[in-house]
Design a protein around this motif. Structure first.
Motif, PDB file in Angstrom:
ATOM      1  N   ARG A  64      -7.205  45.790 -22.423  1.00 28.24           N
ATOM      2  CA  ARG A  64      -6.338  46.459 -23.395  1.00 28.24           C
ATOM      3  C   ARG A  64      -4.909  46.495 -22.862  1.00 28.24           C
ATOM      4  NH1 ARG A  64      -8.012  51.915 -26.381  1.00 28.24           N
ATOM      5  NH2 ARG A  64      -9.046  50.306 -27.628  1.00 28.24           N
ATOM      6  N   VAL A  65      -3.974  46.049 -23.704  1.00 28.40           N
ATOM      7  CA  VAL A  65      -2.550  46.139 -23.374  1.00 28.40           C
ATOM      8  C   VAL A  65      -1.845  46.866 -24.525  1.00 28.40           C
ATOM      9  CG1 VAL A  65      -2.638  44.014 -22.018  1.00 28.40           C
ATOM     10  CG2 VAL A  65      -1.925  43.918 -24.416  1.00 28.40           C
ATOM     11  N   VAL A  66      -0.715  47.470 -24.192  1.00 28.24           N
ATOM     12  CA  VAL A  66       0.090  48.167 -25.203  1.00 28.24           C
ATOM     13  C   VAL A  66       1.477  47.534 -25.219  1.00 28.24           C
ATOM     14  CG1 VAL A  66       1.302  50.327 -25.680  1.00 28.24           C
ATOM     15  CG2 VAL A  66      -1.135  50.361 -25.219  1.00 28.24           C
ATOM     16  N   ILE A  91       0.767  57.877 -27.453  1.00 23.71           N
ATOM     17  CA  ILE A  91      -0.098  56.758 -27.855  1.00 23.71           C
ATOM     18  C   ILE A  91      -0.503  55.925 -26.648  1.00 23.71           C
ATOM     19  CG2 ILE A  91      -0.168  54.592 -29.163  1.00 23.71           C
ATOM     20  CD1 ILE A  91       1.633  55.976 -31.251  1.00 23.71           C
ATOM     21  N   ILE A  92       0.443  55.700 -25.738  1.00 15.06           N
ATOM     22  CA  ILE A  92       0.121  54.944 -24.522  1.00 15.06           C
ATOM     23  C   ILE A  92      -0.948  55.666 -23.716  1.00 15.06           C
ATOM     24  CG2 ILE A  92       1.018  54.081 -22.324  1.00 15.06           C
ATOM     25  CD1 ILE A  92       3.733  53.727 -23.716  1.00 15.06           C
ATOM     26  N   LEU A  93      -0.760  56.961 -23.524  1.00  9.35           N
ATOM     27  CA  LEU A  93      -1.724  57.727 -22.722  1.00  9.35           C
ATOM     28  C   LEU A  93      -3.107  57.750 -23.381  1.00  9.35           C
ATOM     29  CD1 LEU A  93       0.552  60.718 -21.644  1.00  9.35           C
ATOM     30  CD2 LEU A  93      -0.225  58.816 -20.216  1.00  9.35           C
ATOM     31  N   GLU A  98      -4.447  48.700 -19.533  1.00 11.02           N
ATOM     32  CA  GLU A  98      -4.303  48.132 -18.186  1.00 11.02           C
ATOM     33  C   GLU A  98      -2.872  47.662 -17.941  1.00 11.02           C
ATOM     34  OE1 GLU A  98      -7.476  45.300 -17.080  1.00 11.02           O
ATOM     35  OE2 GLU A  98      -8.419  45.918 -18.963  1.00 11.02           O
ATOM     36  N   LEU A  99      -2.135  47.418 -19.022  1.00  8.92           N
ATOM     37  CA  LEU A  99      -0.786  46.882 -18.901  1.00  8.92           C
ATOM     38  C   LEU A  99       0.060  47.353 -20.084  1.00  8.92           C
ATOM     39  CD1 LEU A  99       1.008  44.822 -17.258  1.00  8.92           C
ATOM     40  CD2 LEU A  99       0.282  43.096 -18.936  1.00  8.92           C
ATOM     41  N   VAL A 100       1.305  47.757 -19.794  1.00  9.13           N
ATOM     42  CA  VAL A 100       2.273  48.112 -20.838  1.00  9.13           C
ATOM     43  C   VAL A 100       3.356  47.038 -20.854  1.00  9.13           C
ATOM     44  CG1 VAL A 100       3.895  49.849 -21.692  1.00  9.13           C
ATOM     45  CG2 VAL A 100       1.810  50.566 -20.513  1.00  9.13           C
ATOM     46  N   HIS A 126       4.739  54.498 -13.540  1.00 11.33           N
ATOM     47  CA  HIS A 126       4.006  54.786 -12.312  1.00 11.33           C
ATOM     48  C   HIS A 126       2.498  54.868 -12.552  1.00 11.33           C
ATOM     49  CE1 HIS A 126       7.852  56.646 -10.404  1.00 11.33           C
ATOM     50  NE2 HIS A 126       7.816  55.340 -10.280  1.00 11.33           N
ATOM     51  N   LYS A 127       2.111  55.226 -13.760  1.00  8.00           N
ATOM     52  CA  LYS A 127       0.686  55.389 -14.074  1.00  8.00           C
ATOM     53  C   LYS A 127       0.029  54.057 -14.451  1.00  8.00           C
ATOM     54  CE  LYS A 127      -2.454  58.153 -16.969  1.00  8.00           C
ATOM     55  NZ  LYS A 127      -3.249  58.667 -15.829  1.00  8.00           N
TER      56      LYS A 127
END
Length: 310
Positions: A64-66, A91-93, A98-100, A126-127
């Protein structure tokens, strides 16, 4: 400095007040018009999550990527609103990717405004692992060296015609694509192409007459931003700019240049399938987060959540 939201509110209340003085046949339609504009200005926008599921050949397992684009951050908040940043982060959280991926236009103009991005997204960087590319607003006033350093300082890798290895394929991010650009993509590798602008789809590499080169360049998907979804999207018509011929807007330089770009884009918003090397490549153009003048109709800001599956 009065922003679009305050200006539209002022016009709305002036027209409302004038209802008591002048003919309602004139002022009531004006009130409705200004009210429509006001309630489509940026404080009333809400970011929506858009879910995509795309198959990628030879994947070992699902990922999953955002994807975020076109934040257009600036101090006076004309082109974005802090609420949109919070909603994007939420939404990201919730997606737990695994990747933004950031598709450029972090700022509107002033390079100093990249500090707004750092302040807002440092926790996310950082997360989660993060990669990004550069948009036209990031290079509008001067080279983006300071922007790139700031992004790298919080762990976001900026791809300038470079690769980022991810499972069995590579994300390949390109520098901002212009009329003078020419794609040079890695051969004999499976890539997902990241471009700020969908103008890249007009590159000669995608021409049907270029089949020999296509056989050695394997593109699994393409992600772009830049268009803001047309920003104003009329049902059954699309962007009102499409109703004009370029010469009609020569007097309005910004819109004239935008229209020239618009006529080159194969797609303004959403999922599109491009015929390439006897197959179909999924292309997604996101409407992004921010907007010019803080005004959007029928194309809400979005964060794209992509599930890549075997």
């Amino acid at each position: 400095m009065m922003n679009f939201y305050n200006f539209s509110a002022l016009l709305m209340f002036i027209s409302l007040f004038s209802l008591f003085i002048y003919s309602q046949l004139i002022t009531f339609p004006l009130f409705l018009f200004f009210a429509f504009i006001h309630f489509h200005s940026i404080p009333y926008h809400n970011v929506i999550p858009v879910s995509l599921t795309l198959p990628i050949q030879n994947l070992t397992h699902s990922h999953r990527v955002v994807i975020l684009s076109d934040l257009h951050l600036q101090q006076n908040q004309t082109t974005f609103h802090p609420k949109l940043i919070k909603q994007s982060i939420d939404i990201i959280l919730q997606s737990n990717p695994e990747l933004v991926i950031f598709l450029g236009d972090y700022i509107q103009l002033a390079h100093e405004d990249i500090l707004l991005f750092i302040k807002s997204f440092e926790f996310i960087a950082h997360k989660f692992k993060g990669i990004g590319i550069i948009g036209n607003h990031d290079i509008k006033l001067r080279p983006p060296n300071d922007i790139i350093k700031a992004l790298q300082s919080i762990g976001i890798s900026i791809l300038l015609n470079e690769e980022y290895v991810f499972d069995c394929f590579h994300f390949f991010g390109i520098d901002y694509y212009t009329n003078n650009s020419h794609l040079l993509l890695p051969q004999n590798q499976q890539i997902v192409l990241l471009s700020h602008t969908p103008s890249v789809l007009n590159d000669t590499i995608f021409s049907e007459s270029n089949e020999n080169n296509q056989q050695n360049i394997h593109i699994s998907a393409i992600f772009c931003g830049h268009t803001h979804g047309g920003q104003v999207n009329i049902p059954f018509i699309g962007s009102p700019l499409l109703l004009f011929k370029a010469w009609m807007l020569r007097w309005w330089k910004i819109m004239y240049l935008r229209l020239l770009d618009l006529q080159k884009w194969k797609v303004i918003y959403g999922l599109y399938h491009l015929q390439y090397n006897k197959s179909s490549i999924p292309v997604y153009v996101t409407s992004g987060i921010g907007s010019h003048y803080g005004f959007k109709v029928n194309c809400p800001p979005e964060v794209v959540v992509v599930d890549l599956i075997p």
